[in-house]
Design a protein around this motif. Structure first.
Motif, mmCIF file in Angstrom:
data_model
loop_
_atom_site.group_PDB
_atom_site.id
_atom_site.type_symbol
_atom_site.label_atom_id
_atom_site.label_comp_id
_atom_site.label_asym_id
_atom_site.label_seq_id
_atom_site.Cartn_x
_atom_site.Cartn_y
_atom_site.Cartn_z
ATOM 1 N N UNK A 42 -30.961 28.184 -67.616
ATOM 2 C CA UNK A 42 -30.869 29.385 -68.440
ATOM 3 C C UNK A 42 -31.940 29.277 -69.513
ATOM 4 N N UNK A 43 -32.678 30.347 -69.714
ATOM 5 C CA UNK A 43 -33.698 30.361 -70.761
ATOM 6 C C UNK A 43 -33.597 31.688 -71.491
ATOM 7 N N UNK A 44 -32.533 31.800 -72.298
ATOM 8 C CA UNK A 44 -32.255 33.023 -73.039
ATOM 9 C C UNK A 44 -32.203 32.648 -74.504
ATOM 10 N N UNK A 45 -31.167 33.038 -75.227
ATOM 11 C CA UNK A 45 -31.060 32.642 -76.629
ATOM 12 C C UNK A 45 -30.894 31.140 -76.758
ATOM 13 N N UNK A 60 -26.742 26.351 -79.275
ATOM 14 C CA UNK A 60 -25.579 27.178 -79.001
ATOM 15 C C UNK A 60 -24.934 27.690 -80.283
ATOM 16 N N UNK A 61 -24.941 26.889 -81.335
ATOM 17 C CA UNK A 61 -24.339 27.328 -82.596
ATOM 18 C C UNK A 61 -25.083 28.528 -83.158
ATOM 19 N N UNK A 62 -26.416 28.467 -83.200
ATOM 20 C CA UNK A 62 -27.188 29.594 -83.713
ATOM 21 C C UNK A 62 -26.970 30.848 -82.877
ATOM 22 N N UNK A 63 -26.963 30.705 -81.560
ATOM 23 C CA UNK A 63 -26.759 31.856 -80.682
ATOM 24 C C UNK A 63 -25.377 32.467 -80.897
ATOM 25 N N UNK A 64 -24.372 31.636 -81.061
ATOM 26 C CA UNK A 64 -23.007 32.114 -81.281
ATOM 27 C C UNK A 64 -22.906 32.853 -82.614
ATOM 28 N N UNK A 65 -23.497 32.284 -83.656
ATOM 29 C CA UNK A 65 -23.476 32.945 -84.966
ATOM 30 C C UNK A 65 -24.216 34.277 -84.930
ATOM 31 N N UNK A 68 -21.920 36.802 -83.259
ATOM 32 C CA UNK A 68 -20.827 37.185 -84.169
ATOM 33 C C UNK A 68 -21.340 38.156 -85.231
ATOM 34 N N UNK A 69 -22.499 37.855 -85.791
ATOM 35 C CA UNK A 69 -23.080 38.746 -86.801
ATOM 36 C C UNK A 69 -23.424 40.102 -86.199
ATOM 37 N N UNK A 70 -23.991 40.125 -84.984
ATOM 38 C CA UNK A 70 -24.316 41.400 -84.347
ATOM 39 C C UNK A 70 -23.066 42.224 -84.075
ATOM 40 N N UNK A 71 -21.977 41.561 -83.669
ATOM 41 C CA UNK A 71 -20.723 42.279 -83.469
ATOM 42 C C UNK A 71 -20.258 42.921 -84.774
ATOM 43 N N UNK A 79 -27.225 48.616 -86.081
ATOM 44 C CA UNK A 79 -27.723 48.094 -84.806
ATOM 45 C C UNK A 79 -27.486 46.582 -84.737
ATOM 46 N N UNK A 80 -27.644 46.023 -83.561
ATOM 47 C CA UNK A 80 -27.493 44.580 -83.357
ATOM 48 C C UNK A 80 -28.803 43.935 -83.838
ATOM 49 N N UNK A 81 -28.860 43.586 -85.126
ATOM 50 C CA UNK A 81 -30.096 43.136 -85.764
ATOM 51 C C UNK A 81 -30.689 41.871 -85.141
ATOM 52 N N UNK A 82 -29.829 41.016 -84.564
ATOM 53 C CA UNK A 82 -30.332 39.796 -83.923
ATOM 54 C C UNK A 82 -30.673 40.025 -82.458
ATOM 55 N N UNK A 83 -30.452 41.258 -82.002
ATOM 56 C CA UNK A 83 -30.789 41.668 -80.631
ATOM 57 C C UNK A 83 -30.025 40.900 -79.565
ATOM 58 N N UNK A 84 -28.803 40.406 -79.888
ATOM 59 C CA UNK A 84 -28.001 39.741 -78.875
ATOM 60 C C UNK A 84 -27.387 40.788 -77.962
#
Length: 90
Positions: A42-45, A60-65, A68-71, A79-84
């Motif tokens: 996997x080569x995503x977030x 994984x911690x940064x991607x999860x945070x 959560x922030x985008x939600x 908008x989903x500012x982190x683009x997740x």
């Protein structure tokens, strides 16, 4: 490099980087991982690679945070500012 205090994290040497492979301090580049034989699963977030039969995941911690922030942004009508990506219900 990540701001942890002594004893907060552990490290394990996985392999030696050959002298003919350029490297830098910090997170390895995709090129470095490929040069030492990593297979990208996997080569995503977060990148997930397989090296010598073992799977490794980073960030994984940064991607999860970020998710959560985008939600939370989306719940407020922003908008989903982190683009997740939105979590899938399937």
């Amino acid at each position: 490099m990540e701001g942890y205090e002594s004893g907060d994290a552990k490290a394990e040497e996985i392999l030696d980087i050959p002298e003919n492979v350029p490297d830098e301090t910090g997170w390895p580049s995709d090129e470095l991982l490929l040069a030492v034989g990593a297979n990208f699963l996997l080569n995503d977030q977060s990148r997930v690679v397989k090296i010598a039969g073992r799977k490794f995941c980073e960030g994984l911690l940064d991607a999860t945070l970020n998710e959560i922030n985008d939600d939370a942004f989306e719940e407020r009508g922003d908008e989903r500012l982190n683009k997740t990506k939105k979590p899938s219900l399937h």
